[in-house]
Enzyme design. Sequence first.
Site, PDB file in Angstrom:
ATOM      1  N   GLU A  82      17.362 -17.797  -7.022  1.00 40.09           N
ATOM      2  CA  GLU A  82      17.014 -16.427  -7.398  1.00 40.09           C
ATOM      3  C   GLU A  82      16.481 -16.391  -8.841  1.00 40.09           C
ATOM      4  OE1 GLU A  82      16.332 -13.698  -6.279  1.00 40.09           O
ATOM      5  OE2 GLU A  82      16.794 -12.182  -7.770  1.00 40.09           O
TER       6      GLU A  82
ATOM      7  N   TRP B  38      -2.982  -2.730  -1.410  1.00 40.20           N
ATOM      8  CA  TRP B  38      -2.708  -4.157  -1.598  1.00 40.20           C
ATOM      9  C   TRP B  38      -3.553  -4.837  -0.530  1.00 40.20           C
ATOM     10  CZ3 TRP B  38      -0.705  -8.289   1.195  1.00 40.20           C
ATOM     11  CH2 TRP B  38      -0.282  -9.395   0.449  1.00 40.20           C
TER      12      TRP B  38
ATOM     13  N   ASN C  15      -1.816   2.482   6.037  1.00 38.12           N
ATOM     14  CA  ASN C  15      -0.986   1.314   5.713  1.00 38.12           C
ATOM     15  C   ASN C  15      -0.781   0.543   7.001  1.00 38.12           C
ATOM     16  OD1 ASN C  15      -0.647   2.257   3.172  1.00 38.12           O
ATOM     17  ND2 ASN C  15       1.546   2.640   3.327  1.00 38.12           N
ATOM     18  N   GLY C  16      -0.708  -0.785   6.897  1.00 41.30           N
ATOM     19  CA  GLY C  16      -0.479  -1.590   8.094  1.00 41.30           C
ATOM     20  C   GLY C  16      -1.727  -2.385   8.423  1.00 41.30           C
TER      21      GLY C  16
ATOM     22  N   CYS D 110       0.837  -1.191   0.000  1.00 37.80           N
ATOM     23  CA  CYS D 110       0.000   0.000   0.000  1.00 37.80           C
ATOM     24  C   CYS D 110       0.881   1.253   0.000  1.00 37.80           C
ATOM     25  CB  CYS D 110      -0.937   0.088   1.197  1.00 37.80           C
ATOM     26  SG  CYS D 110      -1.924  -1.363   1.461  1.00 37.80           S
TER      27      CYS D 110
ATOM     28  N   LYS E  34       5.824  -4.188  -3.772  1.00 37.29           N
ATOM     29  CA  LYS E  34       7.280  -4.014  -3.673  1.00 37.29           C
ATOM     30  C   LYS E  34       7.783  -4.191  -2.248  1.00 37.29           C
ATOM     31  CE  LYS E  34      11.392  -3.008  -5.199  1.00 37.29           C
ATOM     32  NZ  LYS E  34      12.107  -4.109  -5.883  1.00 37.29           N
TER      33      LYS E  34
ATOM     34  N   HIS F 103      18.048 -36.799  -5.721  1.00 36.64           N
ATOM     35  CA  HIS F 103      17.314 -37.229  -4.525  1.00 36.64           C
ATOM     36  C   HIS F 103      15.813 -37.017  -4.696  1.00 36.64           C
ATOM     37  CE1 HIS F 103      21.017 -37.944  -2.379  1.00 36.64           C
ATOM     38  NE2 HIS F 103      21.457 -36.791  -2.851  1.00 36.64           N
TER      39      HIS F 103
ATOM     40  N   LYS G 258      12.813 -15.127  -9.887  1.00 34.19           N
ATOM     41  CA  LYS G 258      12.579 -14.072 -10.889  1.00 34.19           C
ATOM     42  C   LYS G 258      11.589 -14.562 -11.931  1.00 34.19           C
ATOM     43  CE  LYS G 258      13.697 -11.417  -9.339  1.00 34.19           C
ATOM     44  NZ  LYS G 258      14.402 -11.159  -8.126  1.00 34.19           N
TER      45      LYS G 258
ATOM     46  N   GLU H 183       7.948 -15.050 -10.448  1.00 40.49           N
ATOM     47  CA  GLU H 183       7.198 -13.876  -9.977  1.00 40.49           C
ATOM     48  C   GLU H 183       6.773 -12.952 -11.107  1.00 40.49           C
ATOM     49  OE1 GLU H 183       8.985 -10.948  -7.275  1.00 40.49           O
ATOM     50  OE2 GLU H 183      10.950 -11.404  -8.099  1.00 40.49           O
TER      51      GLU H 183
ATOM     52  N   ARG I 161       3.994  -0.239  -4.870  1.00 39.27           N
ATOM     53  CA  ARG I 161       3.856  -0.773  -3.516  1.00 39.27           C
ATOM     54  C   ARG I 161       2.584  -1.582  -3.338  1.00 39.27           C
ATOM     55  NH1 ARG I 161       6.967   2.091   0.652  1.00 39.27           N
ATOM     56  NH2 ARG I 161       5.526   1.059   2.042  1.00 39.27           N
TER      57      ARG I 161
HETATM   58  O1  M6R Z   1      12.771  -4.951   0.548  1.00 40.56           O
HETATM   59  P1  M6R Z   1      13.320  -6.304   0.869  1.00 40.56           P
HETATM   60  O2  M6R Z   1      14.645  -6.539   0.231  1.00 40.56           O
HETATM   61  O3  M6R Z   1      13.354  -6.594   2.337  1.00 40.56           O
HETATM   62  O4  M6R Z   1      12.291  -7.308   0.220  1.00 40.56           O
HETATM   63  C1  M6R Z   1      12.417  -8.686   0.385  1.00 40.56           C
HETATM   64  C2  M6R Z   1      11.546  -9.439  -0.586  1.00 40.56           C
HETATM   65  O5  M6R Z   1      10.201  -9.112  -0.381  1.00 40.56           O
HETATM   66  C3  M6R Z   1      11.911  -9.146  -2.048  1.00 40.56           C
HETATM   67  O6  M6R Z   1      13.247  -9.447  -2.305  1.00 40.56           O
HETATM   68  C4  M6R Z   1      11.014  -9.962  -2.999  1.00 40.56           C
HETATM   69  O7  M6R Z   1      11.290 -11.323  -2.854  1.00 40.56           O
HETATM   70  C5  M6R Z   1      11.199  -9.518  -4.446  1.00 40.56           C
HETATM   71  N1  M6R Z   1       9.925  -9.367  -5.066  1.00 40.56           N
HETATM   72  C6  M6R Z   1      11.953 -10.481  -5.272  1.00 40.56           C
HETATM   73  O8  M6R Z   1      12.139 -10.038  -6.570  1.00 40.56           O
END
Ligand code: M6R
Length: 635
Positions: free
Chosen positions: A508, A101, A127-128, A2, A630, A531, A512, A515, A27
Amino acid sequence: MCGIVGYIGKNQALPILLDGLKRLEYRGYDSSGVAVKTADGVFSVKAVGRIVELEKKINSPNPSLEGGQINLDSRLRGNDKGNLLKGVNAGANTGIAHTRWATHGAPTEANAHPQTDCQGKIWLAHNGIIENYQELKIRLIAKGHKFTSQTDTEVIAHLLEDLYDGDLSRALIKVLKILKGAYGLALFHSDEPNKLFAAKFGSPLVLGLADGEIIVASDVSAIIRYTKQVIYLKDGEIAEISGQDFKIFDADNKQVNKNIDQIEWDSEAAEKGGWPHFMLKEIFEQPKSIANSIRGRYVAEAGRAKLGGLESAAERIRGIKKIIIASCGTARLAGLVGKYMIEEYAGIPCEVDYAHEFRYRKAILDGETALIAVSQSGETADTLAAVREAKEKGCLTLGIVNVVGSSIARATEAGVYSHSGPEIAVASTKAFTSQVAILCLLTVMFGRQRQMSLATGQRIISELASLPDKIKQVLALNDELKRIAEKYYQFKNFAFLGRKYNHPVAFEGALKLKEISYIHAEGFAAGELKHGPIAMIDENFPSFYIAPVDSVYEKNYSNMQEIKARGGKIIAITTAGDEKIKEVADEVIYIPKTLEMLTPILTAVPSQLFAYHMAMLNGRDVDKPRNLAKSVTVE
Ligand code: M6R
């Protein structure tokens, strides 16, 4: 999650609020809304979907209030559609806006913010999460309040209404004592002219101080276009703002003097600047972001790292016997690379925790343990909670954080900013490589205080300094990665594989891809394949294999043979000059030679580009993938 924007000042509020919302949209983006004070009442519009839907509604021929054409702020002319804002009288200089969000209640107009009380006088964006909202709601309903949404936020508006005696700030102080949970709040009362309030507990809020106007926002992206002078609110603080004046009170209602901080980012850095997507821009910024992350932070001839942000904790750092890295998502995977570095070169035992699990396991902690929180946003609620937990148990808490002044940066005792510049795309790219670079500097620092020789320190530093140029060479392979993606974009499943330093990069790469393209992808430490996971491999299940020529290359090569033998296709990343891999891999991408510990910074780049092109070819919204936000500011 948010985003909040609030505005009060000499200009029209609405264009500035909408501009801020667009900058905060990354966000959270399932619904949005604005509420602006006008001479005739409050102009409020909400819409489901992206900010563009809100703009369409505001621009529609039937706005809720009729009035003169609004004067666009001159700073917005040229970039934004001039005729955006009909229907709000001139003089509407106070307002709030929110991009959501969803947590409590589906993304609907009723659940979008701003939320209001029974009389439509108190308007707030939040927010929160208010954890005790259900019991409060029951009490308020019993008193006759009528709720129109399923949100936790709405209870705040009704509570304020209940306790209002003609002064919103007095009511706010009382209400905040009743709330349990986290909030960043921007609010106003329609009967109190020229006043805007903000309050914070556990969810970030910043005041931007411009000439004759103040902007409240949940992050600086909504502010930097107008001013670089900001005040970060602390937990428990309330701001009472009128035009260019403001007062800040602490939880005991005592007025506090605050430092004015200067934002270092420039506004262009947070804009696309001709790139089709923030993600692509940010991938291509990596030569610069890595250079910024390491600049001035080493002494090459002495083979040492020079990290000013850690000086205040220098003594304790020397005595550290164990390190725990706590973080989430991509930041955790950078932490995993760090574990390999720290254990191999500094000889300190290092564990990596999901920040959200850290509190639940009974970790063995003491004053000789350092918890390193890695976070791009510095606002991830789980990571912040891990820092607080570790601090309570007497650990030294350190941060590797990108956003200056963020909650984690302030909660940790010392730390290193990663200086990768604003990262707007939801998928983290340049933040990852910078985090790994900082972890490398930390390794050199810890190592040189312990077992690392001068020669090793010098070699690592010199290789680290050469990475910006090497990343440029990898970026030159963008077309090649696009070509590979064109061949593979219709596959439904992918395995991402790597060992040792590159096993986190495999995870990673998979993160990527899934997501932003929504294609199923799983990361594996390659030794794990036999395994279980190898059962999935066939001609429809390709592998993205990260296998630079390093100490585990031969093992990786054998695993590739095993995949090949089962008909699996392989896209391989390896080191320039390796011809042998062509015997097993269908596609080969070469990275320049570097130290084994630094290969993740180079191998991450092709996986980012591959995910980007795969998502584009599948028609996805690359910068704002579905269901994500984000910064994850709820636990
Ligand atoms: O702001 P942060 O680095 O703490 O965020 C952590 C994760 O939420 C963030 O890396 C998330 O996994 C990304 N969307 C990955 O691309």
